[in-house]
Design a protein around this motif. Structure first.
Motif, PDB file in Angstrom:
ATOM      1  N   ALA A   2       0.887  -1.411  -0.217  1.00 47.76           N
ATOM      2  CA  ALA A   2      -0.023  -0.072   0.000  1.00 47.76           C
ATOM      3  C   ALA A   2       0.778   1.172  -0.048  1.00 47.76           C
ATOM      4  O   ALA A   2       1.816   1.434   0.859  1.00 47.76           O
ATOM      5  CB  ALA A   2      -0.838   0.072   1.235  1.00 47.76           C
ATOM      6  N   LYS A   3       0.459   1.984  -0.911  1.00 47.34           N
ATOM      7  CA  LYS A   3       1.230   3.400  -0.825  1.00 47.34           C
ATOM      8  C   LYS A   3       0.410   4.635  -0.364  1.00 47.34           C
ATOM      9  O   LYS A   3      -0.865   4.305  -0.703  1.00 47.34           O
ATOM     10  CB  LYS A   3       1.468   3.841  -2.407  1.00 47.34           C
ATOM     11  CG  LYS A   3       2.240   5.285  -2.571  1.00 47.34           C
ATOM     12  CD  LYS A   3       2.659   5.494  -4.010  1.00 47.34           C
ATOM     13  CE  LYS A   3       1.429   5.847  -4.740  1.00 47.34           C
ATOM     14  NZ  LYS A   3       1.508   6.515  -5.985  1.00 47.34           N
ATOM     15  N   THR A   4       0.660   5.280   0.757  1.00 46.40           N
ATOM     16  CA  THR A   4      -0.100   6.318   1.384  1.00 46.40           C
ATOM     17  C   THR A   4       0.717   7.526   1.049  1.00 46.40           C
ATOM     18  O   THR A   4       1.986   7.923   0.958  1.00 46.40           O
ATOM     19  CB  THR A   4       0.081   5.995   2.755  1.00 46.40           C
ATOM     20  OG1 THR A   4       0.971   5.830   3.198  1.00 46.40           O
ATOM     21  CG2 THR A   4      -0.998   4.546   2.996  1.00 46.40           C
ATOM     22  N   LEU A   5      -0.129   8.883   1.276  1.00 48.48           N
ATOM     23  CA  LEU A   5       0.337  10.090   1.031  1.00 48.48           C
ATOM     24  C   LEU A   5      -0.467  10.544   2.314  1.00 48.48           C
ATOM     25  O   LEU A   5      -1.428  10.735   2.610  1.00 48.48           O
ATOM     26  CB  LEU A   5      -0.125  10.801  -0.299  1.00 48.48           C
ATOM     27  CG  LEU A   5       0.218  12.130  -0.517  1.00 48.48           C
ATOM     28  CD1 LEU A   5       1.813  12.112  -0.722  1.00 48.48           C
ATOM     29  CD2 LEU A   5      -0.571  12.614  -1.642  1.00 48.48           C
ATOM     30  N   MET A   6       0.555  11.133   3.291  1.00 44.96           N
ATOM     31  CA  MET A   6       0.117  11.648   4.519  1.00 44.96           C
ATOM     32  C   MET A   6       0.550  13.084   4.560  1.00 44.96           C
ATOM     33  O   MET A   6       1.595  13.576   4.284  1.00 44.96           O
ATOM     34  CB  MET A   6       0.271  10.723   5.595  1.00 44.96           C
ATOM     35  CG  MET A   6       1.758  10.510   5.917  1.00 44.96           C
ATOM     36  SD  MET A   6       1.922   8.769   6.596  1.00 44.96           S
ATOM     37  CE  MET A   6       3.151   8.156   5.582  1.00 44.96           C
ATOM     38  N   TYR A   7       0.125  14.011   5.819  1.00 49.29           N
ATOM     39  CA  TYR A   7       0.657  15.019   5.992  1.00 49.29           C
ATOM     40  C   TYR A   7       1.645  15.022   6.942  1.00 49.29           C
ATOM     41  O   TYR A   7       1.907  14.159   7.735  1.00 49.29           O
ATOM     42  CB  TYR A   7      -0.457  15.997   6.774  1.00 49.29           C
ATOM     43  CG  TYR A   7      -1.678  16.566   6.062  1.00 49.29           C
ATOM     44  CD1 TYR A   7      -1.484  17.748   5.366  1.00 49.29           C
ATOM     45  CD2 TYR A   7      -3.130  15.990   6.128  1.00 49.29           C
ATOM     46  CE1 TYR A   7      -2.559  18.132   4.373  1.00 49.29           C
ATOM     47  CE2 TYR A   7      -3.963  16.687   5.400  1.00 49.29           C
ATOM     48  CZ  TYR A   7      -3.843  17.663   4.665  1.00 49.29           C
ATOM     49  OH  TYR A   7      -4.760  18.168   3.888  1.00 49.29           O
ATOM     50  N   VAL A   8       2.789  15.917   6.539  1.00 50.64           N
ATOM     51  CA  VAL A   8       3.904  15.756   7.603  1.00 50.64           C
ATOM     52  C   VAL A   8       3.317  16.627   8.708  1.00 50.64           C
ATOM     53  O   VAL A   8       2.927  17.745   8.709  1.00 50.64           O
ATOM     54  CB  VAL A   8       5.077  16.419   6.804  1.00 50.64           C
ATOM     55  CG1 VAL A   8       6.378  16.740   7.843  1.00 50.64           C
ATOM     56  CG2 VAL A   8       5.580  15.761   5.671  1.00 50.64           C
ATOM     57  N   PRO A   9       3.819  16.139   9.812  1.00 52.88           N
ATOM     58  CA  PRO A   9       3.676  17.124  11.097  1.00 52.88           C
ATOM     59  C   PRO A   9       4.020  18.411  10.974  1.00 52.88           C
ATOM     60  O   PRO A   9       5.293  18.883  10.453  1.00 52.88           O
ATOM     61  CB  PRO A   9       4.289  16.573  12.367  1.00 52.88           C
ATOM     62  CG  PRO A   9       4.349  14.925  11.748  1.00 52.88           C
ATOM     63  CD  PRO A   9       4.654  14.992  10.188  1.00 52.88           C
ATOM     64  N   GLY A  10       3.154  19.397  11.164  1.00 51.35           N
ATOM     65  CA  GLY A  10       3.601  21.051  11.028  1.00 51.35           C
ATOM     66  C   GLY A  10       2.835  21.624   9.772  1.00 51.35           C
ATOM     67  O   GLY A  10       2.978  22.593   9.508  1.00 51.35           O
ATOM     68  N   SER A  11       2.727  20.701   8.702  1.00 54.11           N
ATOM     69  CA  SER A  11       2.156  21.133   7.516  1.00 54.11           C
ATOM     70  C   SER A  11       0.663  21.709   7.863  1.00 54.11           C
ATOM     71  O   SER A  11      -0.381  21.106   8.422  1.00 54.11           O
ATOM     72  CB  SER A  11       2.054  19.901   6.622  1.00 54.11           C
ATOM     73  OG  SER A  11       1.419  20.587   5.168  1.00 54.11           O
ATOM     74  N   PRO A  12       0.340  22.867   7.095  1.00 54.29           N
ATOM     75  CA  PRO A  12      -0.841  23.146   7.118  1.00 54.29           C
ATOM     76  C   PRO A  12      -1.913  22.422   6.361  1.00 54.29           C
ATOM     77  O   PRO A  12      -1.556  21.450   5.545  1.00 54.29           O
ATOM     78  CB  PRO A  12      -0.777  24.687   6.287  1.00 54.29           C
ATOM     79  CG  PRO A  12       0.341  24.436   5.277  1.00 54.29           C
ATOM     80  CD  PRO A  12       1.267  23.587   5.983  1.00 54.29           C
ATOM     81  N   THR A  13      -2.887  22.165   7.019  1.00 51.50           N
ATOM     82  CA  THR A  13      -4.180  21.474   6.494  1.00 51.50           C
ATOM     83  C   THR A  13      -5.141  22.139   5.836  1.00 51.50           C
ATOM     84  O   THR A  13      -6.051  21.652   5.511  1.00 51.50           O
ATOM     85  CB  THR A  13      -4.867  20.474   7.718  1.00 51.50           C
ATOM     86  OG1 THR A  13      -5.042  21.410   8.818  1.00 51.50           O
ATOM     87  CG2 THR A  13      -3.588  19.482   8.237  1.00 51.50           C
ATOM     88  N   SER A  14      -4.910  23.528   6.022  1.00 56.74           N
ATOM     89  CA  SER A  14      -6.043  24.474   5.445  1.00 56.74           C
ATOM     90  C   SER A  14      -5.134  25.474   4.910  1.00 56.74           C
ATOM     91  O   SER A  14      -4.100  26.094   5.269  1.00 56.74           O
ATOM     92  CB  SER A  14      -7.313  24.765   6.157  1.00 56.74           C
ATOM     93  OG  SER A  14      -6.768  25.336   7.416  1.00 56.74           O
ATOM     94  N   VAL A  15      -5.955  26.056   3.804  1.00 54.88           N
ATOM     95  CA  VAL A  15      -5.135  27.177   3.160  1.00 54.88           C
ATOM     96  C   VAL A  15      -6.438  28.477   2.909  1.00 54.88           C
ATOM     97  O   VAL A  15      -7.347  27.796   2.613  1.00 54.88           O
ATOM     98  CB  VAL A  15      -4.558  26.702   1.922  1.00 54.88           C
ATOM     99  CG1 VAL A  15      -4.254  28.243   1.018  1.00 54.88           C
ATOM    100  CG2 VAL A  15      -3.664  25.726   2.043  1.00 54.88           C
ATOM    101  N   LYS A  16      -6.204  29.572   3.384  1.00 56.82           N
ATOM    102  CA  LYS A  16      -7.089  30.481   2.909  1.00 56.82           C
ATOM    103  C   LYS A  16      -7.366  30.760   1.409  1.00 56.82           C
ATOM    104  O   LYS A  16      -6.302  30.896   0.562  1.00 56.82           O
ATOM    105  CB  LYS A  16      -6.802  31.911   3.521  1.00 56.82           C
ATOM    106  CG  LYS A  16      -6.823  32.075   5.117  1.00 56.82           C
ATOM    107  CD  LYS A  16      -6.285  33.025   5.628  1.00 56.82           C
ATOM    108  CE  LYS A  16      -6.160  33.183   7.033  1.00 56.82           C
ATOM    109  NZ  LYS A  16      -5.766  34.423   7.709  1.00 56.82           N
ATOM    110  N   LEU A  17      -8.500  31.206   0.997  1.00 60.59           N
ATOM    111  CA  LEU A  17      -8.668  31.528  -0.495  1.00 60.59           C
ATOM    112  C   LEU A  17      -7.990  32.571  -0.856  1.00 60.59           C
ATOM    113  O   LEU A  17      -7.943  33.481  -0.002  1.00 60.59           O
ATOM    114  CB  LEU A  17     -10.376  31.654  -0.545  1.00 60.59           C
ATOM    115  CG  LEU A  17     -10.795  31.553  -2.050  1.00 60.59           C
ATOM    116  CD1 LEU A  17     -10.529  30.284  -2.694  1.00 60.59           C
ATOM    117  CD2 LEU A  17     -12.084  31.903  -1.961  1.00 60.59           C
ATOM    118  N   GLY A  18      -7.169  32.568  -2.001  1.00 62.00           N
ATOM    119  CA  GLY A  18      -6.264  33.673  -2.539  1.00 62.00           C
ATOM    120  C   GLY A  18      -4.847  33.751  -1.730  1.00 62.00           C
ATOM    121  O   GLY A  18      -4.298  34.506  -2.032  1.00 62.00           O
TER     122      GLY A  18
END
Length: 96
Positions: A2-18
């Motif tokens: 199984a290949k997985t893609l996960m957030y690295v700790p400290g990475s933003p999980t949301s971004v503001k529009l613009g």
């Protein structure tokens, strides 16, 4: 395997529009072992909407990875890459 893609700790999980200067950090693993990306020829991160419909992709030059040996992708979320996307939830998938 199984290949997985996960957030690295400290990475933003949301971004503001613009927002035009945020990096998303994702880690590629195969069977829970980080994938060494230093010998990969090309990397594409695909973006899908909440219905998992493909919208666009972001090409990443392997030479620009700072932690490629740890399987970490730096995905720039700038106006070129996310321009035109509406506010909402999105899914990411990597192609190596």
């Amino acid at each position: 395997m199984a290949k997985t893609l996960m957030y690295v700790p400290g990475s933003p999980t949301s971004v503001k529009l613009g927002d035009t200067d945020t990096n998303l950090y994702l880690q590629v693993a195969k069977d829970n072992v980080n994938v060494d990306l230093t010998s990969v020829k090309s990397i594409t991160v695909k973006i899908a909407d909440s219905n998992k419909n493909y919208l666009k992709d972001i090409s990443i030059a392997p030479a620009n990875l700072t932690s490629g040996n740890n399987g970490i992708l730096t995905v720039p979320l700038n106006s070129d890459n996310v321009g035109g996307l509406n506010s909402g939830d999105y899914y990411f998938e990597s192609g190596l």
